[in-house]
Design a protein around this motif. Structure first.
Motif, PDB file in Angstrom:
ATOM      1  N   LEU A 134       4.839  -3.079  -2.643  1.00 42.75           N
ATOM      2  CA  LEU A 134       3.967  -2.037  -2.732  1.00 42.75           C
ATOM      3  C   LEU A 134       5.086  -0.769  -3.251  1.00 42.75           C
ATOM      4  O   LEU A 134       5.878  -0.649  -2.741  1.00 42.75           O
ATOM      5  N   VAL A 135       4.300  -0.245  -4.311  1.00 39.86           N
ATOM      6  CA  VAL A 135       5.028   0.773  -5.229  1.00 39.86           C
ATOM      7  C   VAL A 135       5.469   1.837  -4.449  1.00 39.86           C
ATOM      8  O   VAL A 135       4.757   2.468  -3.889  1.00 39.86           O
ATOM      9  N   ASP A 136       6.881   2.116  -4.427  1.00 32.02           N
ATOM     10  CA  ASP A 136       7.535   3.692  -3.860  1.00 32.02           C
ATOM     11  C   ASP A 136       8.064   4.161  -4.961  1.00 32.02           C
ATOM     12  O   ASP A 136       7.646   5.117  -5.484  1.00 32.02           O
ATOM     13  N   ASP A 137       9.508   3.863  -4.866  1.00 35.52           N
ATOM     14  CA  ASP A 137      10.459   4.481  -5.870  1.00 35.52           C
ATOM     15  C   ASP A 137      10.765   3.735  -7.092  1.00 35.52           C
ATOM     16  O   ASP A 137      10.690   2.395  -6.923  1.00 35.52           O
ATOM     17  N   GLU A 138      11.318   4.245  -8.104  1.00 37.43           N
ATOM     18  CA  GLU A 138      11.969   3.289  -9.210  1.00 37.43           C
ATOM     19  C   GLU A 138      12.891   2.273  -8.648  1.00 37.43           C
ATOM     20  O   GLU A 138      12.898   1.164  -9.218  1.00 37.43           O
ATOM     21  N   LYS A 139      14.000   2.989  -8.046  1.00 36.73           N
ATOM     22  CA  LYS A 139      14.825   1.844  -7.334  1.00 36.73           C
ATOM     23  C   LYS A 139      14.535   0.784  -6.844  1.00 36.73           C
ATOM     24  O   LYS A 139      14.799  -0.677  -7.277  1.00 36.73           O
ATOM     25  N   SER A 140      13.424   0.825  -5.957  1.00 39.18           N
ATOM     26  CA  SER A 140      12.897  -0.450  -5.388  1.00 39.18           C
ATOM     27  C   SER A 140      11.914  -1.256  -5.874  1.00 39.18           C
ATOM     28  O   SER A 140      12.145  -2.380  -6.028  1.00 39.18           O
ATOM     29  N   CYS A 141      11.298  -0.614  -7.041  1.00 37.63           N
ATOM     30  CA  CYS A 141      10.643  -1.263  -8.087  1.00 37.63           C
ATOM     31  C   CYS A 141      11.264  -2.291  -9.051  1.00 37.63           C
ATOM     32  O   CYS A 141      11.248  -3.305  -9.054  1.00 37.63           O
ATOM     33  N   MET A 142      12.646  -1.756  -9.213  1.00 36.31           N
ATOM     34  CA  MET A 142      13.121  -2.266 -10.180  1.00 36.31           C
ATOM     35  C   MET A 142      14.244  -3.541  -9.414  1.00 36.31           C
ATOM     36  O   MET A 142      14.308  -4.440  -9.918  1.00 36.31           O
ATOM     37  N   VAL A 154       0.832  -3.621 -12.401  1.00 38.82           N
ATOM     38  CA  VAL A 154       0.477  -2.602 -11.081  1.00 38.82           C
ATOM     39  C   VAL A 154      -0.925  -2.087 -11.118  1.00 38.82           C
ATOM     40  O   VAL A 154      -1.639  -2.279 -12.357  1.00 38.82           O
ATOM     41  N   LYS A 155      -1.516  -2.124 -10.169  1.00 37.10           N
ATOM     42  CA  LYS A 155      -2.887  -1.479  -9.833  1.00 37.10           C
ATOM     43  C   LYS A 155      -3.075  -0.957  -8.428  1.00 37.10           C
ATOM     44  O   LYS A 155      -2.061  -1.217  -7.596  1.00 37.10           O
ATOM     45  N   PRO A 156      -4.298   0.035  -8.545  1.00 36.74           N
ATOM     46  CA  PRO A 156      -4.316   0.473  -7.120  1.00 36.74           C
ATOM     47  C   PRO A 156      -4.517  -0.924  -5.673  1.00 36.74           C
ATOM     48  O   PRO A 156      -5.011  -1.807  -6.201  1.00 36.74           O
ATOM     49  N   ASP A 157      -3.950  -0.568  -4.877  1.00 34.76           N
ATOM     50  CA  ASP A 157      -4.063  -1.556  -3.761  1.00 34.76           C
ATOM     51  C   ASP A 157      -5.279  -1.834  -3.144  1.00 34.76           C
ATOM     52  O   ASP A 157      -5.855  -2.905  -2.747  1.00 34.76           O
ATOM     53  N   ASN A 158      -6.036  -0.711  -3.154  1.00 34.28           N
ATOM     54  CA  ASN A 158      -7.563  -0.667  -2.859  1.00 34.28           C
ATOM     55  C   ASN A 158      -8.207  -0.172  -4.153  1.00 34.28           C
ATOM     56  O   ASN A 158      -8.642   0.907  -4.448  1.00 34.28           O
ATOM     57  N   GLY A 159      -8.493  -1.119  -5.145  1.00 33.99           N
ATOM     58  CA  GLY A 159      -9.277  -0.626  -6.175  1.00 33.99           C
ATOM     59  C   GLY A 159     -10.485  -1.708  -6.772  1.00 33.99           C
ATOM     60  O   GLY A 159     -10.635  -2.480  -6.199  1.00 33.99           O
ATOM     61  N   VAL A 160     -11.241  -1.099  -7.797  1.00 34.66           N
ATOM     62  CA  VAL A 160     -12.404  -1.712  -8.211  1.00 34.66           C
ATOM     63  C   VAL A 160     -12.217  -2.268  -9.449  1.00 34.66           C
ATOM     64  O   VAL A 160     -12.022  -1.443 -10.454  1.00 34.66           O
ATOM     65  N   LEU A 168       3.283  -3.885 -17.109  1.00 31.09           N
ATOM     66  CA  LEU A 168       4.662  -3.036 -17.513  1.00 31.09           C
ATOM     67  C   LEU A 168       5.603  -4.128 -18.123  1.00 31.09           C
ATOM     68  O   LEU A 168       5.757  -5.057 -17.372  1.00 31.09           O
ATOM     69  N   SER A 169       5.801  -3.888 -19.083  1.00 30.07           N
ATOM     70  CA  SER A 169       7.120  -5.067 -19.879  1.00 30.07           C
ATOM     71  C   SER A 169       8.384  -4.286 -19.971  1.00 30.07           C
ATOM     72  O   SER A 169       9.230  -5.312 -20.303  1.00 30.07           O
ATOM     73  N   ASN A 170       8.850  -3.281 -19.478  1.00 32.29           N
ATOM     74  CA  ASN A 170      10.200  -2.669 -19.661  1.00 32.29           C
ATOM     75  C   ASN A 170      10.253  -1.533 -18.799  1.00 32.29           C
ATOM     76  O   ASN A 170       9.337  -0.933 -18.138  1.00 32.29           O
ATOM     77  N   GLU A 171      11.551  -0.840 -18.807  1.00 31.95           N
ATOM     78  CA  GLU A 171      11.738   0.047 -17.868  1.00 31.95           C
ATOM     79  C   GLU A 171      11.187   1.241 -18.376  1.00 31.95           C
ATOM     80  O   GLU A 171      10.813   2.281 -17.547  1.00 31.95           O
ATOM     81  N   LEU A 174       7.844   1.296 -17.004  1.00 31.96           N
ATOM     82  CA  LEU A 174       7.785   1.623 -15.454  1.00 31.96           C
ATOM     83  C   LEU A 174       8.056   3.174 -15.383  1.00 31.96           C
ATOM     84  O   LEU A 174       7.317   3.667 -14.412  1.00 31.96           O
ATOM     85  N   LYS A 175       9.100   3.652 -15.929  1.00 30.91           N
ATOM     86  CA  LYS A 175       9.120   5.244 -15.736  1.00 30.91           C
ATOM     87  C   LYS A 175       7.736   6.003 -16.014  1.00 30.91           C
ATOM     88  O   LYS A 175       7.393   6.986 -15.264  1.00 30.91           O
ATOM     89  N   ARG A 176       7.106   5.677 -17.129  1.00 29.80           N
ATOM     90  CA  ARG A 176       5.990   6.344 -17.523  1.00 29.80           C
ATOM     91  C   ARG A 176       4.783   6.240 -16.455  1.00 29.80           C
ATOM     92  O   ARG A 176       4.121   6.945 -16.201  1.00 29.80           O
TER      93      ARG A 176
END
Length: 401
Positions: A134-142, A154-160, A168-171, A174-176
């Motif tokens: 579950l996406v939070d900050d860059e450090k934990s995502c990495m 990546v996508k909304p946890d509750n999405g249609v 995402l293919s690189n850092e 991810l930053k973007r």
């Protein structure tokens, strides 16, 4: 006589057929929508006992008052449904507030709408799922990405659908993403699965047993179709593979699905993948507690020589259906994107494939991102004929040398 409220019976444009079959089964069909009554197609008007126009279906208070009005006018409501992913949570809230027990309630929503919550039920069914964070900050995502490797999705946890879904293919990607993600929207990050999407589509009775089953294959990623503005193709299978059927039925039992039309998406691996399985294995993607979108119900009819609108209405009215399927075929959808220079123009396509065509037309702008602008639906007796059709439909003119 059962009272059935159908939310947004005019959109999607083919959903009036659910109302027609409900009426033919003796149901008292009550519609709530935001379109003026005079703009409803004649067949829908004929299917509805009464219609209540709201200013906006987004306004819960308005829709609540519409349901209350129908109860005052017609008595207890036995069924409330939209068969639409967008209104799934709102439908459940209305059922809960008015004690309509024939469908999902508010407490059911997390496990059927949040992709992270679905994982446990797939695990219970014995079906592998992609590792996630579950996406939070860059450090934990990495830290997660170091475990699973690039790319990630990546996508909304509750999405249609594939809305706001990104690979995402690189850092830098991810930053973007972290800089521009929707404010206040919970996102899920998953390891990338090398696969095509195979679905299990079924109408389930009140005991959790299927009374109709089929499935589709999407060779191209919906995420890529939306993000790259590409053409859209998928097809209804001629015969549902045994492993898809097994996975679908196990998922029905695990999620406790009853009295619904469902569209469950699975990955079929296109290569061996550590932690997921071998090439050809079926693994979990996500559940959708409604029919597959667009013109898929019509395509199911063409592929199985049947009428899923009636089968669903039979489930509502009688909890069974005696409607048989007939001759099976592959049913192909091709959604071509405006602005592309196709080798075969519309007239040539129709001249070559007109005898196989079942539907031809323009896609509403609200659906065009995922489905293309100009759609063709056709049936074919063999996979070879299906593949030849797609090759012709997607071929572009050769540019100057």
């Amino acid at each position: 006589m059962k009272n059935v409220i159908f939310i947004s019976p005019n959109f999607p444009t083919n959903y009036w057929q659910f109302c027609r079959e409900l009426k033919s089964n003796g149901m008292n069909v009550l519609g709530i929508g935001d379109a003026p009554y005079d703009e409803l197609r004649p067949e829908l008007k004929d299917s509805l006992a009464e219609y209540y126009k709201v200013g906006s279906l987004e306004n819960y208070d308005e829709v609540y008052r519409a349901v209350a009005y129908f109860i005052f006018r017609h008595g207890r409501v036995d069924w409330l449904e939209s068969n639409n992913e967008y209104w799934l949570e709102r439908d459940a809230r209305l059922r809960t507030d008015f004690h309509i027990t024939s469908g999902f309630q508010t407490d059911d929503i997390p496990r059927i709408k949040y992709k992270s919550k679905m994982k446990a039920y797939y695990e219970k069914a014995g079906i592998p799922t992609a590792r996630y964070h579950l996406v939070d900050d860059e450090k934990s995502c990495m830290a997660f990405i170091k475990q699973v490797g690039w790319p990630v999705v990546v996508k909304p946890d509750n999405g249609v659908g594939a809305s706001d879904t990104h690979k995402l293919s690189n850092e830098a990607d991810l930053k973007r993403f972290l800089e521009h993600r929707g404010a206040g929207v919970p996102y899920i990050m998953e390891e990338f699965i090398h696969a095509e999407v195979n679905s299990y589509d079924a109408i389930i009775d009140s005991q959790g047993n299927p009374i109709f089953e089929t499935g589709n294959v999407t060779p191209m990623s919906i995420m890529d179709i939306v993000n790259d503005e590409d053409n859209s193709i998928y097809y209804i299978v001629k015969d549902l593979p045994a492993d898809t059927r097994k996975a679908g039925r196990a998922t029905v039992k695990s999620f406790g699905v009853k009295s619904r039309f469902v569209h469950f998406e699975f990955f079929r691996l296109t290569q061996d993948q550590e932690g997921m399985g071998k090439k050809g294995d079926v693994v979990a993607l996500e559940v959708n507690m409604r029919p597959c979108g667009g013109f898929s119900p019509d395509m199911m009819n063409f592929a199985n020589s049947t009428n899923v609108y009636k089968i669903w209405a039979d489930m509502v009215a009688f909890d069974k259906s005696t409607l048989d399927t007939g001759e099976h075929a592959f049913c192909a959808y091709a959604g071509r994107r405006d602005g592309k220079d196709f080798a075969l123009d519309h007239e040539t396509v129709m001249e070559k494939y007109g005898s196989s065509m079942k539907m031809v037309g323009r896609i509403p702008d609200v659906l065009a991102d995922a489905m293309g602008n100009q759609m063709y639906v056709a049936t074919f007796p063999t996979k070879r004929a299906l593949d030849a059709f797609y090759k012709d439909m997607l071929k572009l003119k050769k540019g100057p040398k």
